[in-house]
Design an enzyme around this catalytic site. Sequence first.
Site, PDB file in Angstrom:
ATOM      1  N   ARG A 102       0.884  -1.171   0.000  1.00 63.96           N
ATOM      2  CA  ARG A 102       0.000   0.000   0.000  1.00 63.96           C
ATOM      3  C   ARG A 102       0.917   1.214   0.000  1.00 63.96           C
ATOM      4  O   ARG A 102       1.712   1.419   0.914  1.00 63.96           O
ATOM      5  CB  ARG A 102      -0.894   0.004   1.234  1.00 63.96           C
ATOM      6  CG  ARG A 102      -1.537   1.358   1.464  1.00 63.96           C
ATOM      7  CD  ARG A 102      -2.661   1.316   2.461  1.00 63.96           C
ATOM      8  NE  ARG A 102      -3.818   0.644   1.914  1.00 63.96           N
ATOM      9  CZ  ARG A 102      -5.040   0.704   2.453  1.00 63.96           C
ATOM     10  NH1 ARG A 102      -5.253   1.399   3.542  1.00 63.96           N
ATOM     11  NH2 ARG A 102      -6.050   0.080   1.896  1.00 63.96           N
ATOM     12  N   HIS A 129      -7.423   0.881  -6.413  1.00 63.89           N
ATOM     13  CA  HIS A 129      -7.580  -0.002  -5.257  1.00 63.89           C
ATOM     14  C   HIS A 129      -8.241  -1.304  -5.732  1.00 63.89           C
ATOM     15  O   HIS A 129      -9.406  -1.583  -5.450  1.00 63.89           O
ATOM     16  CB  HIS A 129      -8.449   0.694  -4.199  1.00 63.89           C
ATOM     17  CG  HIS A 129      -8.350   0.102  -2.830  1.00 63.89           C
ATOM     18  ND1 HIS A 129      -7.575  -0.999  -2.537  1.00 63.89           N
ATOM     19  CD2 HIS A 129      -8.945   0.461  -1.651  1.00 63.89           C
ATOM     20  CE1 HIS A 129      -7.698  -1.292  -1.240  1.00 63.89           C
ATOM     21  NE2 HIS A 129      -8.521  -0.429  -0.693  1.00 63.89           N
ATOM     22  N   GLN A 132     -10.001  -3.877  -3.217  1.00 65.11           N
ATOM     23  CA  GLN A 132     -11.294  -3.405  -2.717  1.00 65.11           C
ATOM     24  C   GLN A 132     -12.381  -3.684  -3.751  1.00 65.11           C
ATOM     25  O   GLN A 132     -13.464  -4.183  -3.425  1.00 65.11           O
ATOM     26  CB  GLN A 132     -11.225  -1.904  -2.417  1.00 65.11           C
ATOM     27  CG  GLN A 132     -12.542  -1.314  -1.972  1.00 65.11           C
ATOM     28  CD  GLN A 132     -12.987  -1.809  -0.608  1.00 65.11           C
ATOM     29  OE1 GLN A 132     -12.219  -1.752   0.343  1.00 65.11           O
ATOM     30  NE2 GLN A 132     -14.218  -2.303  -0.507  1.00 65.11           N
ATOM     31  N   ASP A 219     -17.127   7.332  -1.200  1.00 64.81           N
ATOM     32  CA  ASP A 219     -15.827   7.251  -0.509  1.00 64.81           C
ATOM     33  C   ASP A 219     -15.527   8.642   0.047  1.00 64.81           C
ATOM     34  O   ASP A 219     -16.180   9.629  -0.324  1.00 64.81           O
ATOM     35  CB  ASP A 219     -14.754   6.800  -1.525  1.00 64.81           C
ATOM     36  CG  ASP A 219     -13.366   6.630  -0.913  1.00 64.81           C
ATOM     37  OD1 ASP A 219     -13.262   6.474   0.322  1.00 64.81           O
ATOM     38  OD2 ASP A 219     -12.369   6.669  -1.681  1.00 64.81           O
ATOM     39  N   CYS A 259     -16.221   1.764   0.782  1.00 63.73           N
ATOM     40  CA  CYS A 259     -15.010   0.987   1.037  1.00 63.73           C
ATOM     41  C   CYS A 259     -14.567   1.081   2.496  1.00 63.73           C
ATOM     42  O   CYS A 259     -13.849   0.217   2.979  1.00 63.73           O
ATOM     43  CB  CYS A 259     -13.894   1.440   0.102  1.00 63.73           C
ATOM     44  SG  CYS A 259     -13.576   3.213   0.157  1.00 63.73           S
ATOM     45  N   ARG A 287     -13.566  -8.562   1.618  1.00 65.66           N
ATOM     46  CA  ARG A 287     -12.140  -8.292   1.376  1.00 65.66           C
ATOM     47  C   ARG A 287     -11.336  -9.553   1.663  1.00 65.66           C
ATOM     48  O   ARG A 287     -10.421  -9.924   0.930  1.00 65.66           O
ATOM     49  CB  ARG A 287     -11.633  -7.153   2.290  1.00 65.66           C
ATOM     50  CG  ARG A 287     -12.230  -5.777   2.028  1.00 65.66           C
ATOM     51  CD  ARG A 287     -11.799  -5.215   0.691  1.00 65.66           C
ATOM     52  NE  ARG A 287     -10.355  -5.156   0.548  1.00 65.66           N
ATOM     53  CZ  ARG A 287      -9.567  -4.171   1.021  1.00 65.66           C
ATOM     54  NH1 ARG A 287     -10.098  -3.152   1.640  1.00 65.66           N
ATOM     55  NH2 ARG A 287      -8.260  -4.196   0.832  1.00 65.66           N
TER      56      ARG A 287
HETATM   57  N1  NVA Z   1      -9.822   6.923  -1.282  1.00 72.21           N
HETATM   58  C1  NVA Z   1      -9.469   6.401   0.020  1.00 72.21           C
HETATM   59  C2  NVA Z   1      -9.756   4.939   0.091  1.00 72.21           C
HETATM   60  C3  NVA Z   1      -9.447   4.293   1.404  1.00 72.21           C
HETATM   61  C4  NVA Z   1      -9.723   2.836   1.426  1.00 72.21           C
HETATM   62  C5  NVA Z   1      -8.008   6.682   0.284  1.00 72.21           C
HETATM   63  O1  NVA Z   1      -7.190   6.531  -0.629  1.00 72.21           O
HETATM   64  O2  NVA Z   1      -7.668   7.097   1.390  1.00 72.21           O
HETATM   65  N1   CP Z   2     -11.100  -0.060   2.462  1.00 65.25           N
HETATM   66  C1   CP Z   2      -9.835  -0.170   2.889  1.00 65.25           C
HETATM   67  O1   CP Z   2      -8.901  -0.389   2.130  1.00 65.25           O
HETATM   68  O2   CP Z   2      -9.685  -0.052   4.249  1.00 65.25           O
HETATM   69  P1   CP Z   2      -8.324   0.147   5.033  1.00 65.25           P
HETATM   70  O3   CP Z   2      -7.779   1.493   4.652  1.00 65.25           O
HETATM   71  O4   CP Z   2      -8.715   0.063   6.468  1.00 65.25           O
HETATM   72  O5   CP Z   2      -7.376  -0.939   4.642  1.00 65.25           O
END
Ligand code: NVA
Ligand code: CP
Length: 300
Positions: A102, A129, A132, A219, A259, A287
């Site tokens: 990540r 993502h 997800q 989101d 998400c 997930r």
């Molecule tokens: N758009 C959000 C998704 C988190 C799962 C982010 O990138 O923080």
């Molecule tokens: N939706 C998602 O990726 O959650 P986290 O940021 O908690 O991993």
Amino acid sequence: MKHLLKLGDLTPDEVFSILNLADQLKYERKNHIEHPLLKGKKLGMIFQKSSTRTRVSFEAGMIELGGSALFLSDRDLQIGRGEPIKDTIRVLSRYLDGIMIRTFKQSDVEELAAYGSIPIINGLTDYCHPCQVLADLMTIREYKGSLKGLKLCFIGDGNNMANSLIVGGIKTGMEVAIGCPDSYRPAEDVVEWAKKNGTLTITSDIMKAAEGADVVYTDVWASMGQESEKAEREKVFKKYCVDSKLMAVAKMDAMVLHCLPAHRGEEITEEVFESHAEEIFDEAENRLHAQKAVLVKLLK
Ligand code: NVA
Ligand code: CP
């Protein structure tokens, strides 16, 4: 399929094959049928951003598959002190069987795949993502029976989630509508691809985006890494909220997905969130199953 860098790299058959395996693994888990398909395998999990779901579901998933997972924070790795990612992966490739990462830049994930010799899984970048959205597709199919012909609407920032939902939705035969401000549109390459491969509407009129939708998705307004833009974004996104007025124009039986983490009172109201909590937490559970399927496809 050697890696999962973005959904755009998968064929529709590969997407459905992951979803089918995910359904099977979910069934087996529910019925206490063990499936140690990755016995002895080791997954490294590099996190350069926070996570609840991704971290815990990947770690739990590896345990359930008979393997193990190593949490590697960039605060501890030498990456955090400037060791090139292409050196790091050439080392980790000699110890581990796969990497989940990540991070911020999609190009870092691509670089891991280019220099490493083990499967790389994208656990979120600023661009997309994919894990997800595999769980999202699995959830929609569970509730609706099939995906083809459904209308998937996303309300909010044209961010990583929007990009992956467009690609995942279109690859599985859905029509996708994005309701976003003009200056926060999804990535141009994704939009171009979608126009050639399916039906995509992008509009700043959220009612139009949600009209007749089978699935309404939202989101956060400010993603991880955009904390300094929070105040500005709160102004721009004020009307980009999934509330009961918006849900009234979607199909009567429309699902709501998120998400997570969710900011009630911003992109979604408490009322809409709680009345669709079952779907949203099934989505979060999925997930685990969807990623276990990805792990089996890549690491077995
Ligand atoms: N758009 C959000 C998704 C988190 C799962 C982010 O990138 O923080
Ligand atoms: N939706 C998602 O990726 O959650 P986290 O940021 O908690 O991993």
